[in-house]
Design an enzyme around this catalytic site. Structure first.
Site, mmCIF file in Angstrom:
data_model
loop_
_atom_site.group_PDB
_atom_site.id
_atom_site.type_symbol
_atom_site.label_atom_id
_atom_site.label_comp_id
_atom_site.label_asym_id
_atom_site.label_seq_id
_atom_site.Cartn_x
_atom_site.Cartn_y
_atom_site.Cartn_z
ATOM 1 N N SER A 58 0.675 -1.295 0.146
ATOM 2 C CA SER A 58 -0.067 0.029 0.098
ATOM 3 C C SER A 58 0.805 1.385 -0.051
ATOM 4 O O SER A 58 0.793 2.065 0.959
ATOM 5 C CB SER A 58 -0.822 -0.078 1.246
ATOM 6 O OG SER A 58 -1.827 0.952 0.869
ATOM 7 N N ASP A 116 -6.124 0.453 4.288
ATOM 8 C CA ASP A 116 -4.936 0.644 4.041
ATOM 9 C C ASP A 116 -4.783 2.237 4.533
ATOM 10 O O ASP A 116 -3.802 2.417 5.255
ATOM 11 C CB ASP A 116 -4.633 0.912 2.233
ATOM 12 C CG ASP A 116 -4.642 -0.509 1.702
ATOM 13 O OD1 ASP A 116 -4.791 -1.555 2.648
ATOM 14 O OD2 ASP A 116 -4.982 -0.550 0.597
ATOM 15 N N TYR A 134 -10.182 -5.780 -8.935
ATOM 16 C CA TYR A 134 -10.412 -5.548 -7.856
ATOM 17 C C TYR A 134 -12.019 -4.918 -7.817
ATOM 18 O O TYR A 134 -12.803 -5.433 -6.987
ATOM 19 C CB TYR A 134 -9.558 -4.517 -7.442
ATOM 20 C CG TYR A 134 -9.717 -3.960 -5.888
ATOM 21 C CD1 TYR A 134 -9.086 -4.503 -4.871
ATOM 22 C CD2 TYR A 134 -10.955 -3.069 -5.308
ATOM 23 C CE1 TYR A 134 -9.382 -4.289 -3.445
ATOM 24 C CE2 TYR A 134 -10.976 -2.579 -3.974
ATOM 25 C CZ TYR A 134 -10.302 -3.360 -3.136
ATOM 26 O OH TYR A 134 -10.494 -2.873 -1.660
HETATM 27 C C1 GLA Z 1 -6.296 -3.223 -1.508
HETATM 28 C C2 GLA Z 1 -7.348 -1.973 -1.046
HETATM 29 C C3 GLA Z 1 -7.838 -2.344 0.379
HETATM 30 C C4 GLA Z 1 -8.227 -3.701 0.630
HETATM 31 C C5 GLA Z 1 -7.168 -4.668 0.112
HETATM 32 C C6 GLA Z 1 -7.687 -6.181 -0.004
HETATM 33 O O1 GLA Z 1 -5.011 -3.022 -0.694
HETATM 34 O O2 GLA Z 1 -6.879 -0.862 -1.033
HETATM 35 O O3 GLA Z 1 -8.978 -1.420 0.791
HETATM 36 O O4 GLA Z 1 -9.612 -4.168 -0.180
HETATM 37 O O5 GLA Z 1 -6.761 -4.412 -1.201
HETATM 38 O O6 GLA Z 1 -7.768 -6.628 1.403
#
Ligand code: GLA
Length: 385
Positions: free
Chosen positions: A124, A170, A220
């Site tokens: 992240s 995140d 996603y």
């Molecule tokens: C990304 C997104 C988060 C979460 C993860 C999976 O990092 O930014 O919000 O959904 O994927 O857990």
């Protein structure tokens, strides 16, 4: 960039990346997650530049910069610029840019960005970028934004300017984390509890697959839609449910005939994953590291076969770890389709494990594996003023 010659930063902010111990894709389904910030971070240096609207932003690692005007913010064709622009767009809504410009609250600034956080690695860097900028500008111009507002506006920046319909995890982890702890965050109530994490003599070792597939963002968003579709179907029988958080296994089974297998699998994973987060909290509180490890393996199996956000490289590394008795558990962490696997490894065997994984990975994929230890760390903060 020209401003670098006269750069005298008056504020330095460190904004960390995060790992998620367990609870993947549960955040936008209003469930539980268990993340923490790590020591790897993005460092922002700021100075006010005396202009009313002109801002210069420069990333050291990529040797790239751009200039923007606070009163003319619009999405850019250059991907990384949108993290900056998206946050400024959201801040301007919050602080009422036109008024604040008049009162001189939010004004021109220069900013450099330096990162030791690998991008596209599931740690992240996006949230670190958004939250670090928002946190820094809040300090620099005394905007009066609460941490909660910084988290929420950073998440919205990702929705609107970056285009990923991410959950809150995140940004929350980047801002709120506490050294030596993971955060049990209830993404429905946004209530959280710091859970101490003592895993000595084990370490958290990240193995970076170094693959980040382009489809990650679109897939996603598709996962999110599939979960919503599942909720829609289950709602017909159980009108009171609002999200997968409210759905029990019997409710899902009762609606199975009305949904396709893919949607069923997605819902099934989320229901189990929420339970795993709570089990993990008990395991950590009871120092049952064996159970913690098994939960990681279980989670990865769901990530791979039910939620289908893994990839051959991540699957390979998780399978490889199972052959090593010094590894208690492993799984891919983050949004998916590559990035890092998180491994709980005995400290005396960590170096050997990394060396053997690197060798096997190189042989299988011809990619140099990157490995590093992470320690649960504190959230976004000022380094010096
Ligand atoms: C990304 C997104 C988060 C979460 C993860 C999976 O990092 O930014 O919000 O959904 O994927 O857990």
């Amino acid at each position: 960039m020209i401003f670098l010659d006269k750069f005298k930063p008056e504020l330095i902010i460190a904004s960390p990346g995060r790992i998620n111990f367990i609870g993947e894709h549960t955040d936008y389904n209003m469930g539980y997650v268990l993340p923490t910030a790590i020591e790897n971070k993005i460092v922002f240096k700021f100075q006010k530049n005396g202009s009313a609207t002109k801002c210069n932003v420069y990333t050291m690692g990529y040797d790239k910069g751009f200039t923007l005007q606070l009163d003319m913010i619009a999405p850019s064709d250059v991907e990384w610029e949108n993290y900056i622009l998206g946050v400024l767009n959201e801040i301007s809504k919050h602080t009422d840019l036109s008024t604040s410009l008049k009162t001189g609250k939010l004004q021109g600034f220069d900013c450099t960005i330096e990162s030791d956080l690998p991008t596209g690695s599931g740690l992240s860097s996006s949230a670190a970028m958004e939250c670090g900028l928002a946190f820094g500008l809040n300090e620099l111009f005394a905007l009066g934004l609460s941490k909660k507002t910084i988290i929420e506006l950073s998440q919205r920046a990702e929705h609107t300017y970056v285009g990923t319909q991410c959950g809150i995890m995140d940004q929350y982890a980047s801002v709120m984390s506490k050294e030596g702890h993971v955060i049990l965050l209830d993404c429905q109530s946004i209530e959280s509890e710091y859970i101490p994490i003592y895993i000595h003599p084990y370490k958290i070792i990240m193995l970076n697959t170094k693959v980040s597939h382009n489809l990650a963002s679109s897939e996603y968003n598709t996962r999110r839609e599939e979960c919503e579709e599942g909720v829609g179907v289950i709602k017909e029988k159980h009108p009171n449910i609002k999200s997968l958080r409210d759905v029990t296994r019997p409710m899902l089974e009762s609606a199975k005939g009305q949904m396709n297998q893919t949607v069923y699998n997605r819902c099934s994973f989320i229901i189990d994953e929420n339970k795993r987060v709570l089990k993990m909290v008990s395991a950590l509180k009871g120092n049952d590291l064996e159970l913690a490890g098994n939960l990681l393996y279980e989670a990865h199996s769901g990530i791979s076969s039910l939620y289908e956000v893994s990839c051959p490289e991540s699957d390979f590394l998780v399978e490889f770890s199972k052959e090593n008795p010094s590894v208690l558990g492993a799984r891919q962490t983050g949004g998916g389709f590559g990035g890092c696997t998180l491994n709980i490894v005995h400290e005396t065997a960590a170096d050997d494990f990394i060396a053997s994984a690197a060798k096997a990975y190189k042989k299988a994929f011809d990619i140099e594996l990157e490995a590093f230890e992470v320690k649960p760390s504190g959230g976004t903060s000022i380094i010096t003023a």
